[in-house]
Design a protein around this motif. Structure first.
Motif, PDB file in Angstrom:
ATOM      1  N   HIS A 262      27.152  44.274  31.082  1.00 32.80           N
ATOM      2  CA  HIS A 262      27.216  44.454  32.542  1.00 32.80           C
ATOM      3  C   HIS A 262      28.341  43.559  33.033  1.00 32.80           C
ATOM      4  O   HIS A 262      28.305  42.353  32.830  1.00 32.80           O
ATOM      5  CB  HIS A 262      25.897  44.072  33.200  1.00 32.80           C
ATOM      6  CG  HIS A 262      25.896  44.261  34.692  1.00 32.80           C
ATOM      7  ND1 HIS A 262      25.974  45.513  35.274  1.00 32.80           N
ATOM      8  CD2 HIS A 262      25.854  43.376  35.711  1.00 32.80           C
ATOM      9  CE1 HIS A 262      25.962  45.374  36.595  1.00 32.80           C
ATOM     10  NE2 HIS A 262      25.892  44.089  36.893  1.00 32.80           N
ATOM     11  N   GLU A 263      29.335  44.156  33.675  1.00 32.96           N
ATOM     12  CA  GLU A 263      30.610  43.479  33.889  1.00 32.96           C
ATOM     13  C   GLU A 263      30.665  42.552  35.090  1.00 32.96           C
ATOM     14  O   GLU A 263      31.741  42.191  35.571  1.00 32.96           O
ATOM     15  CB  GLU A 263      31.741  44.506  33.972  1.00 32.96           C
ATOM     16  CG  GLU A 263      31.612  45.531  35.072  1.00 32.96           C
ATOM     17  CD  GLU A 263      30.916  46.807  34.618  1.00 32.96           C
ATOM     18  OE1 GLU A 263      31.302  47.890  35.092  1.00 32.96           O
ATOM     19  OE2 GLU A 263      29.966  46.726  33.794  1.00 32.96           O
ATOM     20  N   ASP A 264      29.524  42.121  35.602  1.00 30.08           N
ATOM     21  CA  ASP A 264      29.544  41.246  36.774  1.00 30.08           C
ATOM     22  C   ASP A 264      30.340  39.958  36.536  1.00 30.08           C
ATOM     23  O   ASP A 264      30.995  39.439  37.445  1.00 30.08           O
ATOM     24  CB  ASP A 264      28.124  40.901  37.229  1.00 30.08           C
ATOM     25  CG  ASP A 264      27.232  40.344  36.138  1.00 30.08           C
ATOM     26  OD1 ASP A 264      27.642  40.357  34.957  1.00 30.08           O
ATOM     27  OD2 ASP A 264      26.114  39.901  36.457  1.00 30.08           O
ATOM     28  N   HIS A 265      30.326  39.450  35.295  1.00 29.65           N
ATOM     29  CA  HIS A 265      31.040  38.203  35.014  1.00 29.65           C
ATOM     30  C   HIS A 265      32.517  38.422  34.674  1.00 29.65           C
ATOM     31  O   HIS A 265      33.261  37.455  34.545  1.00 29.65           O
ATOM     32  CB  HIS A 265      30.345  37.432  33.882  1.00 29.65           C
ATOM     33  CG  HIS A 265      29.186  36.617  34.368  1.00 29.65           C
ATOM     34  ND1 HIS A 265      28.133  37.170  35.037  1.00 29.65           N
ATOM     35  CD2 HIS A 265      28.940  35.278  34.301  1.00 29.65           C
ATOM     36  CE1 HIS A 265      27.270  36.214  35.351  1.00 29.65           C
ATOM     37  NE2 HIS A 265      27.739  35.066  34.936  1.00 29.65           N
ATOM     38  N   LEU A 266      32.940  39.672  34.544  1.00 27.30           N
ATOM     39  CA  LEU A 266      34.345  39.973  34.298  1.00 27.30           C
ATOM     40  C   LEU A 266      35.092  40.284  35.594  1.00 27.30           C
ATOM     41  O   LEU A 266      36.295  40.030  35.700  1.00 27.30           O
ATOM     42  CB  LEU A 266      34.466  41.157  33.338  1.00 27.30           C
ATOM     43  CG  LEU A 266      35.876  41.487  32.840  1.00 27.30           C
ATOM     44  CD1 LEU A 266      36.435  40.367  31.976  1.00 27.30           C
ATOM     45  CD2 LEU A 266      35.879  42.807  32.046  1.00 27.30           C
ATOM     46  N   LEU A 267      34.393  40.805  36.593  1.00 35.19           N
ATOM     47  CA  LEU A 267      35.075  41.264  37.813  1.00 35.19           C
ATOM     48  C   LEU A 267      35.732  40.159  38.630  1.00 35.19           C
ATOM     49  O   LEU A 267      36.754  40.410  39.298  1.00 35.19           O
ATOM     50  CB  LEU A 267      34.108  42.069  38.674  1.00 35.19           C
ATOM     51  CG  LEU A 267      34.143  43.590  38.453  1.00 35.19           C
ATOM     52  CD1 LEU A 267      35.455  44.183  38.947  1.00 35.19           C
ATOM     53  CD2 LEU A 267      33.965  43.952  36.976  1.00 35.19           C
ATOM     54  N   PRO A 268      35.257  38.906  38.604  1.00 34.36           N
ATOM     55  CA  PRO A 268      36.038  37.866  39.291  1.00 34.36           C
ATOM     56  C   PRO A 268      37.458  37.732  38.747  1.00 34.36           C
ATOM     57  O   PRO A 268      38.371  37.330  39.472  1.00 34.36           O
ATOM     58  CB  PRO A 268      35.219  36.589  39.035  1.00 34.36           C
ATOM     59  CG  PRO A 268      33.809  37.084  38.905  1.00 34.36           C
ATOM     60  CD  PRO A 268      33.937  38.391  38.156  1.00 34.36           C
ATOM     61  N   LEU A 269      37.655  38.102  37.485  1.00 32.91           N
ATOM     62  CA  LEU A 269      38.995  38.105  36.903  1.00 32.91           C
ATOM     63  C   LEU A 269      39.894  39.097  37.636  1.00 32.91           C
ATOM     64  O   LEU A 269      41.082  38.823  37.854  1.00 32.91           O
ATOM     65  CB  LEU A 269      38.910  38.461  35.419  1.00 32.91           C
ATOM     66  CG  LEU A 269      40.220  38.752  34.687  1.00 32.91           C
ATOM     67  CD1 LEU A 269      41.169  37.562  34.742  1.00 32.91           C
ATOM     68  CD2 LEU A 269      39.938  39.151  33.236  1.00 32.91           C
ATOM     69  N   MET A 270      39.353  40.242  38.025  1.00 33.82           N
ATOM     70  CA  MET A 270      40.161  41.249  38.708  1.00 33.82           C
ATOM     71  C   MET A 270      40.656  40.730  40.056  1.00 33.82           C
ATOM     72  O   MET A 270      41.809  40.974  40.445  1.00 33.82           O
ATOM     73  CB  MET A 270      39.360  42.538  38.917  1.00 33.82           C
ATOM     74  CG  MET A 270      38.576  43.039  37.726  1.00 33.82           C
ATOM     75  SD  MET A 270      39.531  43.142  36.195  1.00 33.82           S
ATOM     76  CE  MET A 270      38.332  43.822  35.070  1.00 33.82           C
ATOM     77  N   VAL A 271      39.803  39.994  40.772  1.00 35.69           N
ATOM     78  CA  VAL A 271      40.212  39.449  42.063  1.00 35.69           C
ATOM     79  C   VAL A 271      41.306  38.405  41.867  1.00 35.69           C
ATOM     80  O   VAL A 271      42.325  38.406  42.579  1.00 35.69           O
ATOM     81  CB  VAL A 271      39.005  38.845  42.809  1.00 35.69           C
ATOM     82  CG1 VAL A 271      39.441  38.322  44.183  1.00 35.69           C
ATOM     83  CG2 VAL A 271      37.896  39.883  42.980  1.00 35.69           C
ATOM     84  N   ALA A 272      41.113  37.524  40.898  1.00 34.36           N
ATOM     85  CA  ALA A 272      42.123  36.499  40.626  1.00 34.36           C
ATOM     86  C   ALA A 272      43.450  37.132  40.232  1.00 34.36           C
ATOM     87  O   ALA A 272      44.519  36.703  40.681  1.00 34.36           O
ATOM     88  CB  ALA A 272      41.628  35.564  39.528  1.00 34.36           C
ATOM     89  N   ALA A 273      43.409  38.162  39.384  1.00 36.78           N
ATOM     90  CA  ALA A 273      44.637  38.837  38.962  1.00 36.78           C
ATOM     91  C   ALA A 273      45.290  39.577  40.113  1.00 36.78           C
ATOM     92  O   ALA A 273      46.515  39.577  40.262  1.00 36.78           O
ATOM     93  CB  ALA A 273      44.331  39.800  37.817  1.00 36.78           C
TER      94      ALA A 273
END
Length: 262
Positions: free
Chosen positions: A224-235
């Motif tokens: 479940h990608e909830d912990h990966l999506l903050p990376l998208m905002v930072a990028a």
């Protein structure tokens, strides 16, 4: 102009509090976070933090002037519920975040009751132990669409010129059933290696992040990608700018990486 970061916030809220196996497990990450502030060119005036522990129907901004801590975990030692980290909020910055989102055509909402979750206070207590810098937390958008979160990041980019540090706080590996185990995890290693390469390829980075599920080992590392999506905002907040692998280590037998953009 401030850079933007994706950091791993650790697998347990007590790893930095007491000596023992938990702290030793996350030692590489603790050392990185402990040196984080000294590596900045100048101290930030404020921070906007996007944590993998908060999802809403639209991006929601914590507008409280003094958010409490939200102990959003269970079964840890008593002292992990006695943590203090009294960072102030910033209603003015929160309002500005909403204006930027609105100008980008992104609906948003406000919340004046929610506390900082452990995706915020666990790593930042190590980075800024004196809690001297105001923090505004921004939620993920339910549905966890990568392109949407890149767009959210792009909307926030002007904050960097105003001395605001943007931090995505999550985990590049977040499969609770997969932690531990004997020997190397080849699927986890493959996904982390793919991610490190994708992040540093500026021209194709955004599309690679949109298509992250196609990467080797992707769903093993992120069921479940909830912990990966903050990376998208930072990028997204540094779209088109150079990025580096700012941290790479292991915890509980799994690779974890952090990134600096801009």
């Amino acid at each position: 102009m401030q850079p933007t970061f994706f950091i791993n916030h650790g697998g347990g809220p007590c790893f930095f509090l007491r000596p023992g196996p938990m702290r030793a497990t996350w030692q590489e990450l603790e050392h990185y976070l402990g040196d984080f502030a000294s590596a900045l060119c100048e101290p930030p005036l404020a921070m906007v933090v996007i944590s993998g522990h908060w999802e809403e129907s639209v991006p929601t901004v914590n507008i409280s002037a003094a958010p409490p801590l939200l102990f959003d975990y269970h079964g840890f030692p008593y002292y992990t519920y006695e943590i203090t980290w009294p960072a102030s909020g910033s209603p003015e910055l929160a309002a500005h975040v909403r204006t930027l989102l609105n100008d980008a055509g992104l609906p948003s909402a406000a919340n004046d009751r929610r506390g900082y979750d452990h995706g915020v206070f666990v790593p930042l207590k190590v980075v800024f132990p004196d809690a001297e810098i105001p923090v505004v937390q921004l939620s993920l958008q339910r549905g966890l669409d990568p392109a949407t979160h890149l767009e959210i990041g792009r909307a926030l980019k002007p904050l960097r010129k105003q001395g605001v540090l943007i931090i995505g706080s999550g985990q590049t590996y977040h499969n609770m059933r997969g932690f531990g185990g004997a020997g190397p995890d080849l699927k986890a290693e493959a996904f982390d290696a793919w991610l490190r390469q994708a992040i540093t390829e500026t021209d194709t980075r955004d599309q690679s992040l949109i298509d992250w599920e196609r990467a080797p080992g992707a769903r093993d590392a992120q069921p479940h990608e909830d912990h990966l999506l903050p990376l998208m905002v930072a990028a997204g907040a540094a779209s088109g700018e150079k990025a580096i692998v700012d941290f790479h280590g292991h915890a509980l037998g799994k690779p974890i990486s952090g990134f600096r953009f801009g």
